[in-house]
Write a protein that holds these residues in place. Structure first.
Motif, PDB file in Angstrom:
ATOM      1  N   UNK A  35       7.625  47.230  30.000  1.00  9.81           N
ATOM      2  CA  UNK A  35       7.644  48.553  30.539  1.00  9.81           C
ATOM      3  C   UNK A  35       8.471  48.641  31.764  1.00  9.81           C
ATOM      4  N   UNK A  36       8.271  47.671  32.745  1.00 11.22           N
ATOM      5  CA  UNK A  36       8.734  47.434  34.171  1.00 11.22           C
ATOM      6  C   UNK A  36      10.364  47.077  34.017  1.00 11.22           C
ATOM      7  N   UNK A  37      10.586  46.168  32.872  1.00 10.79           N
ATOM      8  CA  UNK A  37      11.932  45.683  33.402  1.00 10.79           C
ATOM      9  C   UNK A  37      12.572  46.505  31.775  1.00 10.79           C
ATOM     10  N   UNK A  38      12.146  47.138  31.069  1.00 12.03           N
ATOM     11  CA  UNK A  38      12.794  47.601  29.908  1.00 12.03           C
ATOM     12  C   UNK A  38      13.185  46.636  28.946  1.00 12.03           C
ATOM     13  N   UNK A  39      12.536  45.657  28.842  1.00 16.41           N
ATOM     14  CA  UNK A  39      12.947  44.411  27.898  1.00 16.41           C
ATOM     15  C   UNK A  39      12.268  44.163  26.873  1.00 16.41           C
ATOM     16  N   UNK A  40      12.680  44.295  25.633  1.00 13.53           N
ATOM     17  CA  UNK A  40      11.794  43.856  24.506  1.00 13.53           C
ATOM     18  C   UNK A  40      11.290  42.351  24.301  1.00 13.53           C
ATOM     19  N   UNK A  41      11.981  41.685  24.848  1.00 10.07           N
ATOM     20  CA  UNK A  41      11.838  40.171  24.953  1.00 10.07           C
ATOM     21  C   UNK A  41      10.186  40.163  25.266  1.00 10.07           C
ATOM     22  N   UNK A  42       9.864  40.911  26.206  1.00 10.92           N
ATOM     23  CA  UNK A  42       8.503  40.853  26.935  1.00 10.92           C
ATOM     24  C   UNK A  42       7.460  41.565  25.969  1.00 10.92           C
ATOM     25  N   UNK A  43       7.765  42.164  25.117  1.00  8.99           N
ATOM     26  CA  UNK A  43       6.683  43.094  24.142  1.00  8.99           C
ATOM     27  C   UNK A  43       6.506  42.047  23.015  1.00  8.99           C
ATOM     28  N   UNK A  44       6.223  41.071  23.388  1.00  7.51           N
ATOM     29  CA  UNK A  44       5.831  40.092  22.108  1.00  7.51           C
ATOM     30  C   UNK A  44       4.454  39.227  22.720  1.00  7.51           C
ATOM     31  N   UNK A  45       3.820  38.564  21.636  1.00  9.81           N
ATOM     32  CA  UNK A  45       2.373  38.217  22.196  1.00  9.81           C
ATOM     33  C   UNK A  45       2.426  36.660  22.609  1.00  9.81           C
ATOM     34  N   UNK A  46       3.556  36.449  23.017  1.00 12.97           N
ATOM     35  CA  UNK A  46       3.686  35.042  23.714  1.00 12.97           C
ATOM     36  C   UNK A  46       5.261  34.849  24.623  1.00 12.97           C
ATOM     37  N   UNK A  47       5.156  33.893  25.304  1.00 11.29           N
ATOM     38  CA  UNK A  47       6.210  33.554  26.247  1.00 11.29           C
ATOM     39  C   UNK A  47       7.468  32.833  25.560  1.00 11.29           C
ATOM     40  N   UNK A  48       7.197  32.498  24.472  1.00 14.82           N
ATOM     41  CA  UNK A  48       8.244  31.531  24.014  1.00 14.82           C
ATOM     42  C   UNK A  48       9.596  32.132  23.801  1.00 14.82           C
ATOM     43  N   UNK A  49       9.752  33.459  23.381  1.00 17.08           N
ATOM     44  CA  UNK A  49      11.171  33.961  23.188  1.00 17.08           C
ATOM     45  C   UNK A  49      11.813  34.038  24.598  1.00 17.08           C
ATOM     46  N   UNK A  50      11.151  34.318  25.600  1.00 15.25           N
ATOM     47  CA  UNK A  50      11.859  34.529  26.967  1.00 15.25           C
ATOM     48  C   UNK A  50      11.880  33.022  27.425  1.00 15.25           C
ATOM     49  N   UNK A  51      11.270  32.034  27.425  1.00 19.88           N
ATOM     50  CA  UNK A  51      11.368  30.668  27.740  1.00 19.88           C
ATOM     51  C   UNK A  51      12.468  30.179  26.913  1.00 19.88           C
ATOM     52  N   UNK A  52      12.697  30.423  25.759  1.00 22.06           N
ATOM     53  CA  UNK A  52      14.010  30.108  24.909  1.00 22.06           C
ATOM     54  C   UNK A  52      14.974  30.244  25.661  1.00 22.06           C
ATOM     55  N   UNK A  53      15.166  31.331  26.585  1.00 18.28           N
ATOM     56  CA  UNK A  53      16.463  31.972  27.108  1.00 18.28           C
ATOM     57  C   UNK A  53      17.074  31.038  28.059  1.00 18.28           C
ATOM     58  N   UNK A  54      16.286  30.172  28.481  1.00 21.14           N
ATOM     59  CA  UNK A  54      16.924  29.164  29.367  1.00 21.14           C
ATOM     60  C   UNK A  54      16.917  29.428  31.011  1.00 21.14           C
ATOM     61  N   UNK A  55      17.164  28.331  31.657  1.00 21.07           N
ATOM     62  CA  UNK A  55      17.193  28.527  33.154  1.00 21.07           C
ATOM     63  C   UNK A  55      17.797  29.737  33.662  1.00 21.07           C
ATOM     64  N   UNK A  56      19.072  29.888  33.574  1.00 21.05           N
ATOM     65  CA  UNK A  56      19.474  31.100  34.200  1.00 21.05           C
ATOM     66  C   UNK A  56      19.113  32.256  34.163  1.00 21.05           C
ATOM     67  N   UNK A  57      18.493  32.682  32.825  1.00 24.87           N
ATOM     68  CA  UNK A  57      17.728  33.590  32.609  1.00 24.87           C
ATOM     69  C   UNK A  57      16.370  33.796  33.487  1.00 24.87           C
ATOM     70  N   UNK A  58      15.855  32.723  33.455  1.00 23.94           N
ATOM     71  CA  UNK A  58      14.537  32.567  34.279  1.00 23.94           C
ATOM     72  C   UNK A  58      14.734  32.936  35.795  1.00 23.94           C
ATOM     73  N   UNK A  59      15.612  32.326  36.397  1.00 29.08           N
ATOM     74  CA  UNK A  59      16.152  32.824  37.669  1.00 29.08           C
ATOM     75  C   UNK A  59      16.501  34.212  37.847  1.00 29.08           C
ATOM     76  N   UNK A  60      17.223  34.784  36.962  1.00 27.64           N
ATOM     77  CA  UNK A  60      17.523  36.063  36.891  1.00 27.64           C
ATOM     78  C   UNK A  60      16.474  37.001  36.982  1.00 27.64           C
ATOM     79  N   UNK A  61      15.392  36.819  35.969  1.00 29.40           N
ATOM     80  CA  UNK A  61      14.183  37.636  35.823  1.00 29.40           C
ATOM     81  C   UNK A  61      13.207  37.441  37.096  1.00 29.40           C
ATOM     82  N   UNK A  62      13.153  36.436  37.693  1.00 33.26           N
ATOM     83  CA  UNK A  62      12.318  36.117  38.827  1.00 33.26           C
ATOM     84  C   UNK A  62      13.065  36.741  39.877  1.00 33.26           C
ATOM     85  N   UNK A  63      14.209  36.951  39.987  1.00 29.83           N
ATOM     86  CA  UNK A  63      14.815  37.572  41.217  1.00 29.83           C
ATOM     87  C   UNK A  63      14.568  39.325  40.814  1.00 29.83           C
ATOM     88  N   UNK A  64      14.483  39.665  39.690  1.00 28.51           N
ATOM     89  CA  UNK A  64      14.390  40.963  39.396  1.00 28.51           C
ATOM     90  C   UNK A  64      13.050  41.531  39.527  1.00 28.51           C
TER      91      UNK A  64
END
Length: 389
Positions: free
Chosen positions: A44-73
């Protein structure tokens, strides 16, 4: 809109921002981040369906650069205003297993723990086996029995043979134990045949959780020769619901203890990946131990390098744990077999002399580490023992 209040001294401020999977009444499990005493729904907060899932796997699989970007957001979001419908009180949600565990490996990386067990089981021999200071010793565990904190643990049954018995018998475990550990979650997978170097560790590993590797010591003692742990370990492993990002642990990095002999080149660290994490173990509400992770001989980067050096692949959601965390002092031992010296030196818990776990006992492991602003927390991993079935 809501401005989230972060209490003074909170272990879950913007220096931490651990991820988890939660559900509220009427909602399906989804990914959130803990901020103070609140949980923010990231879909809801970021408007991203990757977080509307019952595990972190899909987000984790997006890789390091994405982790840094989301943490900043997330940092920008939670220091401003968050949509009302995205904010829940941490006491109003249910927490779930944060990842789909792909594989599970458990190491044996504490020299203090390994030496203590060596002295217990082989009093007339050297405490450490000849290979121990040359490689991180480990075994392959059972991913399907990894459970989230708060899950009750049924006392396991199996074969056991006491030293004074002529033959094994079948029955419930009589020496049920804990192991206080730190676990690491692989985010970016690696292909079969390609080792992961120590330098690649921070781009491969997403974050860390607390682990209680429940151990049936009598079942383990009878079965472990010659191939190692099996039924004595595979019945349950508990993990904390909050995943502390590796990005939040930069301020906790410390050198490992001196490694002598010098490790082989694939295990040689140029930058330190020891971690200054302080754990606490409580038994029925009484603190009995404070294991220090900074005393671990092998770092998590060295563990991952060794795990893959033969070309073994890794997958998103792989969990590997450190093994029991123990320090040089008695009150720093992370397993009850050590703390009570095989049951021969019981500890007093709420006025009772205790050695191994009884039905109804509850163990809680928590931890904190230095952050960029004060200390950060891992939450807790909690489990209560139920009678055998």
């Amino acid at each position: 809109m809501t401005r989230i209040d972060i209490p003074e001294g909170s272990l879950f401020g913007v220096a931490n921002l651990p991820y988890g999977v939660f559900s509220a009444p009427g909602t399906e499990p989804r990914v959130g981040v803990r901020v103070g005493d609140s949980v923010v729904d990231l879909a809801v907060a970021l408007g991203d369906d990757v977080f509307a899932r019952p595990s972190l796997n899909a987000f984790m699989a997006q890789g390091y650069d994405r982790w840094v970007e989301v943490r900043s957001r997330i940092t920008e979001l939670v220091t401003g205003e968050v949509p009302d419908e995205a904010v829940f009180g941490v006491g109003d949600v249910r927490l779930h297993l944060p990842v789909e565990v792909a594989d599970y490996v458990d190491f044996y990386a504490s020299e203090h723990h390994a030496s203590n067990l060596g002295r217990l089981f082989r009093p007339d021999a050297a405490p450490l086996m000849p290979n121990w200071k040359h490689l991180p010793v480990g075994y392959h565990g059972r991913a399907g029995t990894v459970v989230v904190s708060g899950t009750d643990i049924v006392r396991p049954c199996g074969q056991r043979k006491a030293p004074d018995e002529d033959a094994p018998t079948f029955g419930e475990c009589r020496r049920l134990d804990i192991e206080a550990e730190l676990g690491f979650l692989v985010g970016t997978p690696s292909p079969l045949g390609t080792p992961v170097s120590i330098a690649d560790f921070p781009r491969r590993v997403f974050g860390a959780v607390l682990v209680n590797d429940w151990s049936a010591r009598d079942i383990q003692a009878w079965e472990y020769v010659p191939l190692g742990p099996f039924l004595g370990k595979s019945f349950a492993t508990s993990v904390s619901p909050w995943v502390v990002p590796l990005l939040a642990l930069e301020a906790a990095r410390v050198p490992t203890p001196a490694q002598d002999p010098e490790p082989l080149p694939y295990l040689t660290e140029r930058e330190p990946w020891g971690l200054d994490v302080d754990l606490s173990v409580t038994w029925n509400g009484q603190e009995v131990s404070r294991p220090p992770y900074r005393e671990m001989y092998w770092s998590p980067a060295q563990m991952l390098a060794h795990l893959t050096v033969n070309g073994a692949s890794t997958r998103t959601g792989d969990l590997y744990a450190s093994g029991t965390i123990s320090g040089p002092e008695k009150d720093q031992r992370g397993a009850f077999i050590e703390l009570t010296w095989g049951g021969r030196e019981p500890v007093t818990v709420n006025g009772e002399a205790r050695s191994f776990l009884l039905d109804g006992d509850e163990v809680v492991i928590s931890a904190t580490a230095p952050g960029t602003r004060g200390r950060i927390g891992f939450g807790e991993v909690r489990g209560r023992i139920l009678p055998a079935r």
